[in-house]
Design an enzyme around this catalytic site. Sequence first.
Site, short mmCIF file in Angstrom:
data_model
loop_
_atom_site.label_atom_id
_atom_site.label_comp_id
_atom_site.label_asym_id
_atom_site.label_seq_id
_atom_site.Cartn_x
_atom_site.Cartn_y
_atom_site.Cartn_z
N HIS A 135 0.84 -1.20 0.00
CA HIS A 135 0.00 0.00 0.00
C HIS A 135 0.87 1.24 0.00
O HIS A 135 1.88 1.28 0.69
CB HIS A 135 -0.81 0.07 1.30
CG HIS A 135 -1.93 -0.90 1.36
ND1 HIS A 135 -3.22 -0.55 1.04
CD2 HIS A 135 -1.97 -2.20 1.70
CE1 HIS A 135 -4.01 -1.60 1.18
NE2 HIS A 135 -3.27 -2.64 1.59
N HIS A 195 -3.09 -0.45 11.91
CA HIS A 195 -2.08 0.54 12.27
C HIS A 195 -2.46 1.34 13.50
O HIS A 195 -3.57 1.27 14.01
CB HIS A 195 -1.76 1.45 11.08
CG HIS A 195 -2.83 2.44 10.72
ND1 HIS A 195 -2.54 3.71 10.30
CD2 HIS A 195 -4.16 2.35 10.72
CE1 HIS A 195 -3.65 4.35 10.05
NE2 HIS A 195 -4.65 3.55 10.28
N GLU A 252 -7.93 10.29 13.55
CA GLU A 252 -8.64 10.04 12.30
C GLU A 252 -10.14 9.98 12.55
O GLU A 252 -10.63 9.04 13.19
CB GLU A 252 -8.20 8.70 11.71
CG GLU A 252 -6.70 8.55 11.51
CD GLU A 252 -6.35 7.17 10.97
OE1 GLU A 252 -7.26 6.39 10.64
OE2 GLU A 252 -5.15 6.87 10.89
N TYR A 282 -17.99 0.82 3.34
CA TYR A 282 -16.54 0.97 3.43
C TYR A 282 -15.88 -0.40 3.41
O TYR A 282 -16.31 -1.33 4.08
CB TYR A 282 -16.18 1.73 4.70
CG TYR A 282 -14.70 1.93 4.87
CD1 TYR A 282 -13.97 2.60 3.90
CD2 TYR A 282 -14.05 1.46 6.00
CE1 TYR A 282 -12.61 2.79 4.06
CE2 TYR A 282 -12.68 1.64 6.16
CZ TYR A 282 -11.97 2.30 5.18
OH TYR A 282 -10.62 2.48 5.33
N HIS A 321 -10.77 7.30 15.46
CA HIS A 321 -9.63 6.55 15.96
C HIS A 321 -8.59 7.57 16.38
O HIS A 321 -7.99 8.24 15.55
CB HIS A 321 -9.11 5.59 14.89
CG HIS A 321 -10.15 4.60 14.45
ND1 HIS A 321 -10.40 4.30 13.13
CD2 HIS A 321 -11.06 3.89 15.16
CE1 HIS A 321 -11.38 3.41 13.05
NE2 HIS A 321 -11.80 3.15 14.26
N HIS A 374 -6.31 0.30 15.19
CA HIS A 374 -7.51 -0.01 14.41
C HIS A 374 -7.10 -0.69 13.12
O HIS A 374 -5.92 -0.79 12.80
CB HIS A 374 -8.36 1.23 14.16
CG HIS A 374 -7.61 2.36 13.49
ND1 HIS A 374 -6.73 3.17 14.14
CD2 HIS A 374 -7.63 2.80 12.20
CE1 HIS A 374 -6.24 4.07 13.31
NE2 HIS A 374 -6.76 3.86 12.12
FE LIG Z 1 -6.44 4.72 10.22
#
Ligand SMILES: [Fe+2]
Length: 445
Positions: A292, A335, A341, A350, A365, A371
């Site tokens: 990613h 992460h 966030e 989602y 978060h 999370h």
């Molecule tokens: Fe995140």
Amino acid sequence: MAELKYISGFGNECASEDPRCPGALPEGQNNPQVCPYNLYAEQLSGSAFTCPRSTNKRSWLYRILPSVSHKPFESIDQGHVTHNWDEVDPDPNQLRWKPFEIPKTSQKKVDFVSGLHTLCGAGDIKSNNGLAIHIFLCNTSMGNRCFYNSDGDFLIVPQKGKLLIYTEFGKMLVQPNEICVIQRGMRFSIDVFEETRGYILEVYGVHFELPDLGPIGANGLANPRDFLIPVAWYEDRQVPGGYTVINKYQGKLFAAKQDVSPFNVVAWHGNYTPYKYNLENFMVINSVAFDHADPSIFTVLTAKSVRPGVAVADFVIFPPRWGVADKTFRPPYYHRNCMSEFMGLIKGHYEAKQGGFLPGGGSLHSSMTPHGPDADCFEKASKAKLAPERIADGTMAFMFESSLSMAVTKWGLKTSNCLDENYYKCWEPLKSHFTPNSRNPAGPN
Ligand SMILES: [Fe+2]
């Protein structure tokens, strides 16, 4: 309603005249002794007079009466607007909200301003450093009421119902999957057409910019030409003693009466304007090999802090795209982030959580709170046969990401009654797959 016209571009010097008054902009100067059509000249400054040219923002407005023609401001009911970040004790847990409930038109008429609810935030309004996240829940047009914010800029994300926004610079129609930014000091009034909901990112003391593109080059992500600025439109409408200007000042709401509509700007020029943007126009960058890229590749707009590379807040989206990464766990990675966030969902599902995170809801978060995908998503994505696939079709999730550690309001945690007490359970079924005697377990590929 006739289709509205816009000027395309981001942060440019623009000029616009209502076609009913050609030549309304003075030629060659800003402040003539007598303006064309006997208008008043008024400057709206969005930056210190002395800011470097690259960050200097102001517009000149040519209007029927200057903004100062009003009775004194008086304090009004705050509703659920707050900048008190100590209302409840800190809570580092992963938080998720069910869709915030919109008041029913048949029960109570609520407009955009009375429907503002502060969910979380951080920082200090008086020193122009910080942010707030608000949810707006309304069912009625503002009518003879307008609003302006002395504290910061509003980035408005409608989720349900379109917004017809009257501004001093002209009119904008903003539908779900579009966003708009109304910068500090700009007066606006919103018409709605149904029970309407959305999200607001407010930043204090800074303005949104397009992110730097680095090695991406000159094009990509949100392209400047896709931002749209309204064109000048005025109404010469008398409302004797009956027009209310609402001001958010140092976090509190005030109201002043005046006799005329504030949308009496016949012409304007400058680089400090409201604008809108259609999220469909975002040119997505993504990994085409493996792994990613960090989600910063999805940044639409950023409100920079004084620390290089660190934002007061970023507005980030997760648009429909192709997923093609080979030998990769394709959903978002697990992460922990020093940034906070907040996520919202405009439509669809989602990818990392198929249930529970719904359009019109949200999640937070906080700094360093872990999370990632729920157990179901992990199992499926670990076993999936990797072929090119469409991701997020019909979906638009977004994130307000901040370097500040945000506090949640009492409304967010309690009064809204939308907090999902069971959120943590989506990770409970995660189990160990550790195989200490086998480095290379059989995978799907
Ligand atoms: Fe995140």
